[in-house]
Write a protein that holds these residues in place. Sequence first.
Motif, PDB file in Angstrom:
ATOM      1  N   ASN A 129       0.824  -1.207   0.000  1.00  0.00           N
ATOM      2  CA  ASN A 129       0.000   0.000   0.000  1.00  0.00           C
ATOM      3  C   ASN A 129       0.859   1.259   0.000  1.00  0.00           C
ATOM      4  OD1 ASN A 129      -1.779   1.971   2.257  1.00  0.00           O
ATOM      5  ND2 ASN A 129      -2.642   1.428   0.274  1.00  0.00           N
ATOM      6  N   GLN A 130       1.977   1.235   0.727  1.00  0.00           N
ATOM      7  CA  GLN A 130       2.882   2.389   0.720  1.00  0.00           C
ATOM      8  C   GLN A 130       3.510   2.563  -0.663  1.00  0.00           C
ATOM      9  OE1 GLN A 130       2.507   3.764   3.778  1.00  0.00           O
ATOM     10  NE2 GLN A 130       1.453   1.866   4.328  1.00  0.00           N
ATOM     11  N   LYS A 131       3.910   1.453  -1.257  1.00  0.00           N
ATOM     12  CA  LYS A 131       4.558   1.508  -2.569  1.00  0.00           C
ATOM     13  C   LYS A 131       3.646   2.133  -3.616  1.00  0.00           C
ATOM     14  CE  LYS A 131       7.717  -2.443  -2.172  1.00  0.00           C
ATOM     15  NZ  LYS A 131       8.047  -3.800  -2.680  1.00  0.00           N
ATOM     16  N   VAL A 132       2.395   1.690  -3.651  1.00  0.00           N
ATOM     17  CA  VAL A 132       1.498   2.192  -4.695  1.00  0.00           C
ATOM     18  C   VAL A 132       1.146   3.654  -4.442  1.00  0.00           C
ATOM     19  CG1 VAL A 132      -0.672   1.425  -3.606  1.00  0.00           C
ATOM     20  CG2 VAL A 132      -0.512   1.625  -6.103  1.00  0.00           C
ATOM     21  N   TRP A 133       1.081   4.037  -3.165  1.00  0.00           N
ATOM     22  CA  TRP A 133       0.810   5.455  -2.873  1.00  0.00           C
ATOM     23  C   TRP A 133       1.979   6.337  -3.314  1.00  0.00           C
ATOM     24  CZ3 TRP A 133      -2.513   8.992  -2.626  1.00  0.00           C
ATOM     25  CH2 TRP A 133      -3.785   8.791  -2.108  1.00  0.00           C
ATOM     26  N   LEU A 134       3.200   5.889  -3.062  1.00  0.00           N
ATOM     27  CA  LEU A 134       4.348   6.687  -3.481  1.00  0.00           C
ATOM     28  C   LEU A 134       4.398   6.782  -5.009  1.00  0.00           C
ATOM     29  CD1 LEU A 134       6.727   8.315  -2.552  1.00  0.00           C
ATOM     30  CD2 LEU A 134       8.118   6.244  -2.583  1.00  0.00           C
ATOM     31  N   LYS A 135       4.047   5.701  -5.662  1.00  0.00           N
ATOM     32  CA  LYS A 135       3.980   5.714  -7.130  1.00  0.00           C
ATOM     33  C   LYS A 135       2.930   6.722  -7.600  1.00  0.00           C
ATOM     34  CE  LYS A 135       3.015   2.671 -11.066  1.00  0.00           C
ATOM     35  NZ  LYS A 135       2.592   1.291 -11.463  1.00  0.00           N
ATOM     36  N   GLU A 136       1.784   6.751  -6.914  1.00  0.00           N
ATOM     37  CA  GLU A 136       0.712   7.685  -7.257  1.00  0.00           C
ATOM     38  C   GLU A 136       1.158   9.129  -7.045  1.00  0.00           C
ATOM     39  OE1 GLU A 136      -3.606   8.135  -8.256  1.00  0.00           O
ATOM     40  OE2 GLU A 136      -2.087   6.590  -8.495  1.00  0.00           O
ATOM     41  N   ILE A 137       1.815   9.385  -5.934  1.00  0.00           N
ATOM     42  CA  ILE A 137       2.275  10.740  -5.626  1.00  0.00           C
ATOM     43  C   ILE A 137       3.286  11.221  -6.664  1.00  0.00           C
ATOM     44  CG2 ILE A 137       3.618  12.087  -3.956  1.00  0.00           C
ATOM     45  CD1 ILE A 137       2.229  10.412  -1.748  1.00  0.00           C
ATOM     46  N   ARG A 138       4.203  10.351  -7.031  1.00  0.00           N
ATOM     47  CA  ARG A 138       5.198  10.726  -8.038  1.00  0.00           C
ATOM     48  C   ARG A 138       4.551  11.014  -9.381  1.00  0.00           C
ATOM     49  NH1 ARG A 138       9.536   6.195  -6.015  1.00  0.00           N
ATOM     50  NH2 ARG A 138      10.780   7.574  -4.676  1.00  0.00           N
ATOM     51  N   SER A 139       3.565  10.225  -9.742  1.00  0.00           N
ATOM     52  CA  SER A 139       2.911  10.427 -11.038  1.00  0.00           C
ATOM     53  C   SER A 139       2.097  11.713 -11.090  1.00  0.00           C
ATOM     54  CB  SER A 139       2.006   9.237 -11.362  1.00  0.00           C
ATOM     55  OG  SER A 139       0.858   9.220 -10.524  1.00  0.00           O
ATOM     56  N   LEU A 140       1.724  12.228  -9.888  1.00  0.00           N
ATOM     57  CA  LEU A 140       0.890  13.433  -9.813  1.00  0.00           C
ATOM     58  C   LEU A 140       1.696  14.666  -9.410  1.00  0.00           C
ATOM     59  CD1 LEU A 140      -2.099  11.787  -7.930  1.00  0.00           C
ATOM     60  CD2 LEU A 140      -2.188  12.631 -10.278  1.00  0.00           C
ATOM     61  N   SER A 141       3.018  14.557  -9.424  1.00  0.00           N
ATOM     62  CA  SER A 141       3.864  15.632  -8.884  1.00  0.00           C
ATOM     63  C   SER A 141       3.653  16.968  -9.588  1.00  0.00           C
ATOM     64  CB  SER A 141       5.335  15.226  -8.967  1.00  0.00           C
ATOM     65  OG  SER A 141       5.707  14.968 -10.322  1.00  0.00           O
ATOM     66  N   ASN A 142       3.239  16.945 -10.849  1.00  0.00           N
ATOM     67  CA  ASN A 142       3.012  18.192 -11.582  1.00  0.00           C
ATOM     68  C   ASN A 142       1.577  18.702 -11.468  1.00  0.00           C
ATOM     69  OD1 ASN A 142       5.664  18.255 -12.575  1.00  0.00           O
ATOM     70  ND2 ASN A 142       5.140  16.881 -14.263  1.00  0.00           N
ATOM     71  N   LYS A 143       0.734  17.920 -10.778  1.00  0.00           N
ATOM     72  CA  LYS A 143      -0.677  18.288 -10.707  1.00  0.00           C
ATOM     73  C   LYS A 143      -1.140  18.583  -9.278  1.00  0.00           C
ATOM     74  CE  LYS A 143      -3.708  15.889 -13.126  1.00  0.00           C
ATOM     75  NZ  LYS A 143      -4.654  14.796 -13.536  1.00  0.00           N
ATOM     76  N   ILE A 144      -0.707  17.762  -8.328  1.00  0.00           N
ATOM     77  CA  ILE A 144      -1.195  17.832  -6.956  1.00  0.00           C
ATOM     78  C   ILE A 144      -0.044  18.108  -6.000  1.00  0.00           C
ATOM     79  CG2 ILE A 144      -2.350  16.564  -5.102  1.00  0.00           C
ATOM     80  CD1 ILE A 144      -4.222  17.148  -7.374  1.00  0.00           C
ATOM     81  N   ASN A 145      -0.280  19.006  -5.043  1.00  0.00           N
ATOM     82  CA  ASN A 145       0.714  19.265  -4.003  1.00  0.00           C
ATOM     83  C   ASN A 145       0.356  18.448  -2.759  1.00  0.00           C
ATOM     84  OD1 ASN A 145       2.924  20.514  -2.686  1.00  0.00           O
ATOM     85  ND2 ASN A 145       1.490  21.877  -1.642  1.00  0.00           N
ATOM     86  N   PHE A 146       1.118  17.390  -2.508  1.00  0.00           N
ATOM     87  CA  PHE A 146       0.887  16.556  -1.328  1.00  0.00           C
ATOM     88  C   PHE A 146       1.637  17.149  -0.142  1.00  0.00           C
ATOM     89  CE2 PHE A 146      -0.352  13.570  -4.604  1.00  0.00           C
ATOM     90  CZ  PHE A 146      -1.404  12.893  -4.010  1.00  0.00           C
ATOM     91  N   ALA A 147       0.879  17.507   0.893  1.00  0.00           N
ATOM     92  CA  ALA A 147       1.469  18.139   2.073  1.00  0.00           C
ATOM     93  C   ALA A 147       2.016  17.120   3.060  1.00  0.00           C
ATOM     94  CB  ALA A 147       0.431  19.008   2.768  1.00  0.00           C
ATOM     95  N   GLY A 148       1.515  15.880   2.996  1.00  0.00           N
ATOM     96  CA  GLY A 148       1.961  14.878   3.950  1.00  0.00           C
ATOM     97  C   GLY A 148       1.286  13.547   3.717  1.00  0.00           C
ATOM     98  N   VAL A 149       1.703  12.569   4.496  1.00  0.00           N
ATOM     99  CA  VAL A 149       1.152  11.212   4.435  1.00  0.00           C
ATOM    100  C   VAL A 149       0.756  10.798   5.844  1.00  0.00           C
ATOM    101  CG1 VAL A 149       1.608   8.799   3.850  1.00  0.00           C
ATOM    102  CG2 VAL A 149       2.643  10.626   2.487  1.00  0.00           C
ATOM    103  N   ILE A 150      -0.426  10.235   5.970  1.00  0.00           N
ATOM    104  CA  ILE A 150      -0.884   9.694   7.248  1.00  0.00           C
ATOM    105  C   ILE A 150      -0.908   8.176   7.138  1.00  0.00           C
ATOM    106  CG2 ILE A 150      -2.847   9.469   8.813  1.00  0.00           C
ATOM    107  CD1 ILE A 150      -3.549  12.350   8.245  1.00  0.00           C
TER     108      ILE A 150
END
Length: 401
Positions: free
Chosen positions: A211-232
Motif C-alpha cells: 500500500n505504501q509503494k502504490v501510494w508513493l507511485k501515485e504521488i510521483r505520477s501526480l507531482s506536476n498536478k497535486i501538491n501533497f502536504a503529507g502522508v498519514i
Amino acid sequence: MYSIDEVHHILQFIKDLGLEPIHLIQTIGHMEFVLKHPAFHDLREEPRTPAVLCPSKPESLTLVKNMLQQALDVQPDAKYFHIGADEVWHTGVCEQCHSRAITNEHKVPSLYLEHIREIVLFIKQQRPELVVLMWDDMLRSINIDPLEYYKIGELVEPVVWNYNVMEHFQIENNLWDTYKKIFSNVWAGTAFKGANGSCQIMSPVTRYVSNQKVWLKEIRSLSNKINFAGVILTGWSRYDHYATMCELLPVAMPSLSFCLLYWKSADEHTQDKLQVSEVLLEEQWPGFKLAVCVHSFVMLRERALQLLHGDAVATWFNPWQLKHRYTSPAQVDRIAGFSYSIWADLKMLQEDMLQQFPKVTGKRSSDEWMESYFVPLFKRISDIYEAASAASLASASVRPT
C-alpha cells in the motif's frame, strides 16, 4: 476515556519524543461513542443507528463545538487539527434534513458541506493558524460546483485515503482533476494495520508495504498536478465503535517499522532494495512477547480448524454419529489424541497471554480479545476432546441408537 491530566501527560510524552500530536475529533460520522447515549438519541440522523449526527438540529452543532473546544483548550500549541467527517452513511434522512435538502440548489450535499463549514469556521475563529484536516471519502461523490460554492478548499486540507494493495489500488483521474481546482494541498492516507479485514488479527508486512509503494507511485505520477502536504499512516483497531478489535498494535510493529522505512528511503533504488520481514529483533519490538503469543495462537487456530473441519471429524465423528453413538474406537482415539495435543498447547498459551495482555492494555480490552478470539476456539477444542475421550472408551457400535 482519559482525564484532562492524562491527556496533558500523553501530549507532553509525544512532544518529548520529537513528534507532533494531532487531535482527531469526529464531527458528523462515526459518532456512535456519543449518540449511543440516551441523552443524545434525538440527535441521530437515523433513529435506528447512532452512527451519524443530524446536522440540522441546533443542539448537534452545540455538541460538536463543545467537543472541539475541549480539544482546542487542551492543546493550545497545536499546528494541525483533524475533524474526521468520514463514512457519513445517512444523509437527508430525517424530516428536517430532507426539507432543507430539497429547497437548496445543491441538494443533499449542502447538508454535509454547511456542517463542515460551520465547524471549521468555529475552529478558525479561535485559531486561524490551524491547518484543518478531514477524510475525503464524502467529498468524492460531490460535484465541483457545491465544493466551490461552500469554499471548502479555503477551509480544509483533505486526506485522500486508500488502503488497498497495488493490484487493487485505484483512484480516478477525474477526482484528482477536481481536487487540483479546489485544494492547494492534499494528504495521502495509507494503512499499516487495521485494513486487512474487520476481524483479522495479523498484520502481514508485505500487504501493508504494498500500500505504501502504490501510494508513493501515485504521488510521483501526480507531482506536476497535486501538491501533497503529507502522508498519514493509519492504524485502525476497530472498523467502527461496535466492531470487535482487529490487529493489535504490538502485532503490527514490524509492519509499521517497514512502512516507515519505505517512506524514509531516499530514492526508488533504495526503496526497491528494501528487504521486508514479518518480524523485528526483540529489542526493536515493543510488545514483542504478546505479539509472539498472537502468532502462536494463529498457528494453533489453523491446527484446530483443520481438525474441526477436516476429514477425520467429518467422516468418523460428525454430529449425526455423535447423536446416535455410532463410532469406532480406533478412529475416535486418533481424534482424541489430536484434540488433546491442541488443547494442551492452547492451555499453555492461555497462561502466557493472560500474563502479557496486562502489560500493553487494560482488563476490558484483554477480556474482549480473549473472549472474542481465544475462548470460543478453546471451548470447541475442549468439547471435541471430551466427547472423543468418552467415545473412545466405548466398544465399537453395533448399530446407530
